[in-house]
Write an enzyme that holds these catalytic residues in place. Structure first.
Site, short mmCIF file in Angstrom:
data_model
loop_
_atom_site.label_atom_id
_atom_site.label_comp_id
_atom_site.label_asym_id
_atom_site.label_seq_id
_atom_site.Cartn_x
_atom_site.Cartn_y
_atom_site.Cartn_z
CG HIS A 94 -4.22 3.43 4.12
ND1 HIS A 94 -3.36 2.62 4.63
CD2 HIS A 94 -4.45 4.40 4.77
CE1 HIS A 94 -2.84 3.50 5.60
NE2 HIS A 94 -3.54 4.08 5.87
CG HIS A 151 -4.08 -1.23 4.55
ND1 HIS A 151 -3.73 -0.31 3.33
CD2 HIS A 151 -4.69 -2.27 3.98
CE1 HIS A 151 -4.19 -0.90 2.26
NE2 HIS A 151 -4.90 -2.25 2.59
CG ASN A 182 -2.38 13.28 -6.09
OD1 ASN A 182 -1.93 12.35 -6.69
ND2 ASN A 182 -3.82 13.09 -5.96
CB CYS A 201 -11.93 4.91 -3.39
SG CYS A 201 -10.70 5.16 -2.55
CB SER A 202 -7.07 3.85 -6.63
OG SER A 202 -6.40 5.04 -5.60
CG ASN A 247 -14.13 9.46 -4.85
OD1 ASN A 247 -15.31 9.57 -4.63
ND2 ASN A 247 -13.59 9.25 -5.85
CG HIS A 265 -7.13 7.67 0.68
ND1 HIS A 265 -7.52 6.51 0.60
CD2 HIS A 265 -7.22 8.30 -0.67
CE1 HIS A 265 -7.92 6.33 -0.92
NE2 HIS A 265 -7.64 7.33 -1.46
CB CYS A 298 0.94 0.97 4.80
SG CYS A 298 -0.68 0.46 4.99
CD GLN A 307 -7.77 12.47 -4.19
OE1 GLN A 307 -7.31 13.44 -4.87
NE2 GLN A 307 -8.59 11.51 -4.79
CD GLU A 367 -23.48 24.24 -2.46
OE1 GLU A 367 -22.79 24.49 -1.39
OE2 GLU A 367 -23.88 23.03 -2.26
CB CYS A 416 -0.89 0.10 1.21
SG CYS A 416 -1.83 1.49 1.37
#
Ligand code: H2U
Ligand code: ZN
Length: 349
Positions: free
Chosen positions: A164, A113, A75, A160-161, A153, A166, A53, A168, A182, A50
């Protein structure tokens, strides 16, 4: 008299000015309570493969530190870059483009994880809220940044890939489309009524008690009257603040509690790790007076009837506007009925 639980009708999303079609008669069939066979997915607390991790190598070769609560980094495949030159393009008003600068970050919520937000304890979630606040304040120091989008996500079904836990943060030089809608709606209301749109809405919802799921000292989680996704929810701060930087320590603790309770209820609906896209909407930064803005957080989960039956926004919804069968009131009631103890914990104990 319009009967919300019998008559097909449209509802106005007061935050965007858009409409949703509600077809309650289509869900008259009794609730099946369909729950998939419990597949207790066991993940290791540490996965050597991962990229999130602690101590592992990421795509760009960087080694993650041995972090103990949450951890943030730029990223490695950022969608927006800081050094993009400022350019405009317009051909006959028909072809229009504009360069976009930004900074994209990834936040690991926990070194573990095998956890997700609803399985983390409140203190650990508070550390995430602290980091969100810190990142927001730091990014806003860049004069050229106008908007900071904090989101999560969750689940393979949402693209989502990595399981773990997380989220963004994308910070950029222009205010994105959803936020612009809005912004206009909240500004109109504030100018007309001298009160934030969501303060007034919250007062009304707290009086009615028809769509409230969580209600504590500083936050409310509810199914908005205009929800488009079956189990869509909205977290609103009771105090009218325009962004996360303004939250006090007490408010941050309550936000962590609200996030924990709401996501546990989500997981318990279908006894599954409930997928969603969630994100905060807040005032743009370095952009003049924003007193009409009221901080809030949206949860858009794609599930419809079970852990595997997904709602698709297709056909009429792509051509016209979103449509739903079960009413927001039904969804709120179902969420309210869920236990605030996570199903996995109940299994163990
Ligand atoms: P998802 O939340 O959609 O799975 O995205 C995780 C992000 O992590 C994704 O935007 C980034 C991807 O670019 N990533 C890294 O920054 N470093 C890596 O080593 C792998 C993935
Ligand atoms: Zn991991």
């Amino acid at each position: 008299m319009l009967n919300f639980s019998d008559h097909p009708h449209t509802r106005l999303n007061i935050l965007t000015g858009e409409k949703v079609l509600v077809s309650p008669h289509r869900s008259k069939r009794p609730w099946q309570g369909q729950v998939e066979d419990l597949v207790l997915e066991q993940r290791p607390a540490y996965d050597p493969e991962c990229y999130l991790c602690p101590g592992n190598k990421r795509a760009d070769g960087t080694v993650n530190p041995d972090y103990t609560d949450s951890f943030v980094f730029v990223n490695d495949f950022s969608a927006l870059l800081q050094d993009t030159p400022n350019e405009q393009y317009n051909d006959s008003d028909l072809l229009q483009a504009e360069s976009e600068r930004g900074i994209c970050k990834v936040i690991a919520f926990s070194p573990r994880h095998d956890l997700t937000l609803p399985e983390m304890d409140q203190e650990a979630i508070e550390a995430v809220v602290d980091l969100w606040q810190q990142e927001f304040a730091d990014l806003a120091k860049n004069e050229w940044i106008k908007y900071i989008q904090i989101f999560e996500n969750k689940g393979a079904i949402m693209g989502c890939s990595n399981p773990h836990p997380h989220g963004q943060i994308w910070a950029q030089g222009n205010v994105p489309v959803e936020v612009q809608k809005e912004d206009a709606q909240q500004k109109n209301y504030f100018v007309k009524h001298g009160k934030s749109l969501l303060s007034a809405y919250l007062d009304l919802e707290l009086r009615k008690q028809e769509r409230i799921i969580v209600d504590n000292a500083h936050f409310v989680a509810l199914v908005p009257f205009w929800a488009a996704w079956p189990y869509e929810t909205l977290i609103v701060s009771k105090r009218h603040v325009s962004n996360i930087a303004e939250f006090t320590a007490e408010e941050k603790a309550d936000l962590a509690k609200t996030l924990q309770e709401l996501t546990i209820r989500y997981d318990n609906i279908f006894s599954t790790s409930f997928p969603y896209s969630a994100g905060m909407h807040q005032a743009s930064v370095n952009n003049g007076d924003q007193s009409h803005w009221h901080w809030h957080m949206h949860f858009y989960p794609p599930l419809l009837r079970s852990a595997t039956v997904k709602k698709f926004m297709v056909g009429y919804e792509m051509m016209a506007n979103p449509q739903r069968d079960i009413t927001p009131e039904f969804a709120a009631d179902l969420l309210k009925k869920q236990s605030t103890i996570h199903y996995k914990t109940r299994q163990d104990g």
